[in-house]
Design a protein around this motif. Structure first.
Motif, PDB file in Angstrom:
ATOM      1  N   TRP A  52       0.821  -1.216   0.000  1.00 50.47           N
ATOM      2  CA  TRP A  52       0.000   0.000   0.000  1.00 50.47           C
ATOM      3  C   TRP A  52       0.853   1.263   0.000  1.00 50.47           C
ATOM      4  O   TRP A  52       0.423   2.307  -0.485  1.00 50.47           O
ATOM      5  CB  TRP A  52      -0.957  -0.006   1.188  1.00 50.47           C
ATOM      6  CG  TRP A  52      -0.321   0.044   2.533  1.00 50.47           C
ATOM      7  CD1 TRP A  52       0.085  -1.003   3.293  1.00 50.47           C
ATOM      8  CD2 TRP A  52      -0.020   1.230   3.293  1.00 50.47           C
ATOM      9  NE1 TRP A  52       0.636  -0.573   4.480  1.00 50.47           N
ATOM     10  CE2 TRP A  52       0.573   0.804   4.511  1.00 50.47           C
ATOM     11  CE3 TRP A  52      -0.184   2.585   3.073  1.00 50.47           C
ATOM     12  CZ2 TRP A  52       0.997   1.690   5.486  1.00 50.47           C
ATOM     13  CZ3 TRP A  52       0.233   3.480   4.042  1.00 50.47           C
ATOM     14  CH2 TRP A  52       0.812   3.037   5.230  1.00 50.47           C
ATOM     15  N   ILE A  53       2.084   1.168   0.539  1.00 53.12           N
ATOM     16  CA  ILE A  53       2.995   2.317   0.466  1.00 53.12           C
ATOM     17  C   ILE A  53       3.327   2.619  -1.000  1.00 53.12           C
ATOM     18  O   ILE A  53       3.434   3.790  -1.407  1.00 53.12           O
ATOM     19  CB  ILE A  53       4.286   2.041   1.258  1.00 53.12           C
ATOM     20  CG1 ILE A  53       3.988   1.965   2.763  1.00 53.12           C
ATOM     21  CG2 ILE A  53       5.349   3.100   0.977  1.00 53.12           C
ATOM     22  CD1 ILE A  53       3.583   3.285   3.368  1.00 53.12           C
ATOM     23  N   GLN A  54       3.469   1.562  -1.794  1.00 52.59           N
ATOM     24  CA  GLN A  54       3.755   1.757  -3.216  1.00 52.59           C
ATOM     25  C   GLN A  54       2.573   2.398  -3.932  1.00 52.59           C
ATOM     26  O   GLN A  54       2.754   3.222  -4.826  1.00 52.59           O
ATOM     27  CB  GLN A  54       4.119   0.417  -3.857  1.00 52.59           C
ATOM     28  CG  GLN A  54       5.445  -0.152  -3.349  1.00 52.59           C
ATOM     29  CD  GLN A  54       5.733  -1.516  -3.906  1.00 52.59           C
ATOM     30  OE1 GLN A  54       5.022  -2.473  -3.618  1.00 52.59           O
ATOM     31  NE2 GLN A  54       6.776  -1.602  -4.726  1.00 52.59           N
ATOM     32  N   TYR A  55       1.355   2.025  -3.530  1.00 52.63           N
ATOM     33  CA  TYR A  55       0.176   2.707  -4.073  1.00 52.63           C
ATOM     34  C   TYR A  55       0.235   4.209  -3.748  1.00 52.63           C
ATOM     35  O   TYR A  55      -0.085   5.058  -4.581  1.00 52.63           O
ATOM     36  CB  TYR A  55      -1.106   2.108  -3.488  1.00 52.63           C
ATOM     37  CG  TYR A  55      -1.564   0.843  -4.162  1.00 52.63           C
ATOM     38  CD1 TYR A  55      -2.341   0.897  -5.318  1.00 52.63           C
ATOM     39  CD2 TYR A  55      -1.242  -0.399  -3.646  1.00 52.63           C
ATOM     40  CE1 TYR A  55      -2.780  -0.268  -5.935  1.00 52.63           C
ATOM     41  CE2 TYR A  55      -1.677  -1.569  -4.261  1.00 52.63           C
ATOM     42  CZ  TYR A  55      -2.448  -1.494  -5.409  1.00 52.63           C
ATOM     43  OH  TYR A  55      -2.870  -2.642  -6.023  1.00 52.63           O
ATOM     44  N   GLY A  56       0.631   4.526  -2.525  1.00 53.61           N
ATOM     45  CA  GLY A  56       0.744   5.931  -2.131  1.00 53.61           C
ATOM     46  C   GLY A  56       1.765   6.681  -2.950  1.00 53.61           C
ATOM     47  O   GLY A  56       1.542   7.844  -3.335  1.00 53.61           O
ATOM     48  N   LEU A  57       2.896   6.029  -3.270  1.00 52.05           N
ATOM     49  CA  LEU A  57       3.917   6.682  -4.094  1.00 52.05           C
ATOM     50  C   LEU A  57       3.415   6.941  -5.509  1.00 52.05           C
ATOM     51  O   LEU A  57       3.680   8.002  -6.088  1.00 52.05           O
ATOM     52  CB  LEU A  57       5.181   5.811  -4.120  1.00 52.05           C
ATOM     53  CG  LEU A  57       5.936   5.689  -2.786  1.00 52.05           C
ATOM     54  CD1 LEU A  57       7.079   4.695  -2.917  1.00 52.05           C
ATOM     55  CD2 LEU A  57       6.461   7.052  -2.344  1.00 52.05           C
ATOM     56  N   VAL A  58       2.691   5.956  -6.057  1.00 51.37           N
ATOM     57  CA  VAL A  58       2.103   6.165  -7.391  1.00 51.37           C
ATOM     58  C   VAL A  58       1.130   7.338  -7.356  1.00 51.37           C
ATOM     59  O   VAL A  58       1.108   8.191  -8.251  1.00 51.37           O
ATOM     60  CB  VAL A  58       1.388   4.879  -7.865  1.00 51.37           C
ATOM     61  CG1 VAL A  58       0.562   5.154  -9.119  1.00 51.37           C
ATOM     62  CG2 VAL A  58       2.403   3.775  -8.137  1.00 51.37           C
ATOM     63  N   GLY A  59       0.315   7.420  -6.283  1.00 49.59           N
ATOM     64  CA  GLY A  59      -0.635   8.527  -6.157  1.00 49.59           C
ATOM     65  C   GLY A  59       0.049   9.872  -6.012  1.00 49.59           C
ATOM     66  O   GLY A  59      -0.384  10.875  -6.601  1.00 49.59           O
ATOM     67  N   LEU A  60       1.144   9.911  -5.245  1.00 50.50           N
ATOM     68  CA  LEU A  60       1.876  11.166  -5.092  1.00 50.50           C
ATOM     69  C   LEU A  60       2.475  11.629  -6.414  1.00 50.50           C
ATOM     70  O   LEU A  60       2.553  12.836  -6.691  1.00 50.50           O
ATOM     71  CB  LEU A  60       2.977  10.998  -4.041  1.00 50.50           C
ATOM     72  CG  LEU A  60       2.510  10.942  -2.587  1.00 50.50           C
ATOM     73  CD1 LEU A  60       3.679  10.642  -1.665  1.00 50.50           C
ATOM     74  CD2 LEU A  60       1.843  12.254  -2.183  1.00 50.50           C
ATOM     75  N   ALA A  61       2.894  10.684  -7.252  1.00 47.96           N
ATOM     76  CA  ALA A  61       3.404  11.059  -8.578  1.00 47.96           C
ATOM     77  C   ALA A  61       2.314  11.731  -9.408  1.00 47.96           C
ATOM     78  O   ALA A  61       2.573  12.671 -10.165  1.00 47.96           O
ATOM     79  CB  ALA A  61       3.932   9.821  -9.299  1.00 47.96           C
ATOM     80  N   LEU A  62       1.068  11.262  -9.231  1.00 50.22           N
ATOM     81  CA  LEU A  62      -0.053  11.881  -9.955  1.00 50.22           C
ATOM     82  C   LEU A  62      -0.368  13.265  -9.389  1.00 50.22           C
ATOM     83  O   LEU A  62      -0.772  14.167 -10.136  1.00 50.22           O
ATOM     84  CB  LEU A  62      -1.289  10.981  -9.865  1.00 50.22           C
ATOM     85  CG  LEU A  62      -1.134   9.590 -10.496  1.00 50.22           C
ATOM     86  CD1 LEU A  62      -2.416   8.789 -10.325  1.00 50.22           C
ATOM     87  CD2 LEU A  62      -0.781   9.697 -11.975  1.00 50.22           C
ATOM     88  N   ILE A  63      -0.204  13.458  -8.082  1.00 53.22           N
ATOM     89  CA  ILE A  63      -0.410  14.787  -7.494  1.00 53.22           C
ATOM     90  C   ILE A  63       0.654  15.749  -7.991  1.00 53.22           C
ATOM     91  O   ILE A  63       0.378  16.912  -8.324  1.00 53.22           O
ATOM     92  CB  ILE A  63      -0.388  14.701  -5.953  1.00 53.22           C
ATOM     93  CG1 ILE A  63      -1.552  13.836  -5.441  1.00 53.22           C
ATOM     94  CG2 ILE A  63      -0.441  16.091  -5.336  1.00 53.22           C
ATOM     95  CD1 ILE A  63      -2.914  14.395  -5.722  1.00 53.22           C
ATOM     96  N   ILE A  64       1.912  15.262  -8.076  1.00 56.73           N
ATOM     97  CA  ILE A  64       3.004  16.128  -8.548  1.00 56.73           C
ATOM     98  C   ILE A  64       2.789  16.506 -10.018  1.00 56.73           C
ATOM     99  O   ILE A  64       3.267  17.564 -10.448  1.00 56.73           O
ATOM    100  CB  ILE A  64       4.338  15.398  -8.358  1.00 56.73           C
ATOM    101  CG1 ILE A  64       4.523  15.134  -6.898  1.00 56.73           C
ATOM    102  CG2 ILE A  64       5.481  16.144  -8.988  1.00 56.73           C
ATOM    103  CD1 ILE A  64       5.705  15.491  -6.218  1.00 56.73           C
TER     104      ILE A  64
END
Length: 472
Positions: free
Chosen positions: A360-372
């Motif tokens: 789930w941490i990896q899901y969060g990193l993918v999501g943060l890339a979309l926010i950036i």
């Protein structure tokens, strides 16, 4: 004699795991994973809110710079008039004998022109300050028309007194949004012969800002009209050279008003109480014509007032920025939760298909890339424009996430699939931002198609995470 081991074996149902095993299986089940992914998605709304605040801050900065440019060049312009303003007074005696008292009531009559024709040629350019720009224009306008002989009822006693007309104080008044942006002297040509220079100010009239042009200043010009001229009617011709920005408005002051505007700006936004009867818009500019008859204007040709008339009945054109990227990016953030959810859904399906675990941490990193992605879009748009900025930011986010998902799931196919999915998602988001009128329709169709695809792709997934029954 039965051992403890035998008793424990007999207590447990044949072919089933003990309760602790079922509990552990549930937390490792796809259903629990999907719930956790949903929680991560909601948590990502926090940084997206900070991005929205950043966008609004940059938009406010751009508006402040636009105001600074307008102050030095010229603001929103509105030409309202001309009107013939004639002051008069009514003298009334009240009481009798020693109690007699004389009252003098000062009054102002405003006469509208019988006909008015406004022609304008507007040249637009973009003025820059730092990284911000504002559409500004140079306008050459001509006002011509005629005033009829004033009606006899124009000066009537209201209190039964005696009327005294200040015939030599009559002036022709024109309201102008920002007189500081006048680029030449303004002269009134009476009957094609007599030339009278205008003076600053609205004379006896005042102006209250309306909702349509709230930002306009209380400014205008006036010219004295000789009594023989206005008493018998006259024609007029008034050339104006005005600078301005953002928009230009005209008031339909004549009993019959015709307005013809042309410009080299290819993105006009027609606005106001009246829209043009005919308009032609091309890549090289636009032409627009209005005709407003007396009855459509809904205002009598003679008024007694001390305020500039028709401030709430303006017509005009806004010089629209074709891509207001601050507004566009802010609007696209409304779709962020769906945007992130579709991406996570694609990763989840790939995880189920490949058998490799995606934390789930990896899901969060993918999501943060979309926010950036939104931050990059804002930063590049301020320098390169919305289109190129979107291409750069979307390509960066797509490649990064596709490579990360592919390497994490140990599958080149998963990486290529993610690349295709993100490319489609970014393309759809771009289309949504371009088609504002159909955004809801397109968005609802995409949501339905995505749900249908998810239902069939995940049809064979064991959501409960139960293990295969044990043999006896």
């Amino acid at each position: 004699m039965t051992s403890d081991t035998d008793l424990n074996s007999s207590d447990a149902p044949s072919g089933r795991q003990p309760p602790a095993g079922r509990s552990l299986a549930f937390f490792n089940s796809p259903a629990a994973k999907l719930v956790l992914i949903g929680f991560v998605t909601l948590m990502l709304m926090v940084p997206s809110t900070f991005v929205w605040v950043l966008i609004e801050e940059r938009a406010d900065r751009a508006r402040d710079v636009a105001v600074d440019i307008a102050k030095s060049w010229g603001g929103v312009q509105a030409v309202n008039g001309p009107y013939l303003v004639v002051p008069f007074s009514e003298t009334r005696v009240t009481g009798s004998g020693n109690k007699a008292r004389t009252e003098i009531h000062q009054r102002t009559a405003v006469l509208f022109p019988k006909k008015l024709e406004v022609a304008g040629d507007i040249t637009v350019e973009e003025r820059r300050k730092s990284i911000y720009s504002l559409p500004v224009y140079k306008g050459r306008f001509n006002l011509k028309g005629a005033f009829a002989r004033p009606p006899e009822a124009m000066f009537e006693p209201r209190h039964g007194g005696t009327i005294d007309v200040a015939a030599d104080k009559a002036v022709l008044v024109i309201g102008i949004g920002d007189v500081t942006a006048l680029k030449s002297e303004v002269v009134l040509a009476l009957d094609g012969v007599q030339a009278i220079p205008f003076e600053p100010g609205l004379g006896l009239l005042s102006r209250n800002a309306s909702d349509t042009v709230r930002s306009l200043q209380s400014s205008g010009i006036n010219a004295a009209v000789p009594a023989p001229k206005w008493r018998n009617g006259f024609s007029f011709n008034i050339p104006l050279q005005l600078n301005g920005s953002t928009a230009f408005y005209v008031a339909p002051a004549g009993q019959t008003t015709k307005v013809a505007l042309q410009s080299d700006w290819p993105h006009p936004g027609f606005t106001g109480t009246f829209l043009p009867e005919t308009r032609t818009i091309s890549d090289t500019g636009f032409e627009a014509d209005w005709t407003i008859p007396y009855l459509a204007r809904g205002t009598p040709g003679v008024q007694e007032t001390d305020q500039l008339p028709l401030q709430d009945k303006l017509l005009g054109v806004k010089f629209v920025d074709p891509v207001n990227f601050y507004q566009t990016i802010s609007r696209s953030l409304k779709y962020a939760i769906g945007f992130i959810s579709l991406t996570f859904l694609a990763v989840f399906v790939l995880e189920m298909r490949t058998g490799w675990r995606f934390h789930w941490i990896q899901y969060g990193l993918v999501g943060l890339a979309l926010i950036i992605f939104y931050v990059m879009l804002l930063a590049f748009a301020e320098h390169a424009g919305y289109g190129p900025a979107y291409l750069i930011a979307a390509a960066a986010a797509t490649v990064l996430n596709a490579v990360y998902v592919g390497t994490s799931l140990k599958s080149r196919t998963a990486g290529l699939t993610m690349l295709l999915v993100l490319a489609v998602i970014f393309s759809v988001l771009f289309a949504l931002m371009q088609e504002q009128d159909y955004a809801l329709l397109i968005g609802s169709a995409i949501a339905f198609i995505s749900l249908a695809a998810t239902m069939f792709v995940t049809q064979k997934i064991d959501w409960s995470g139960r293990t295969v029954p044990m043999t006896a």
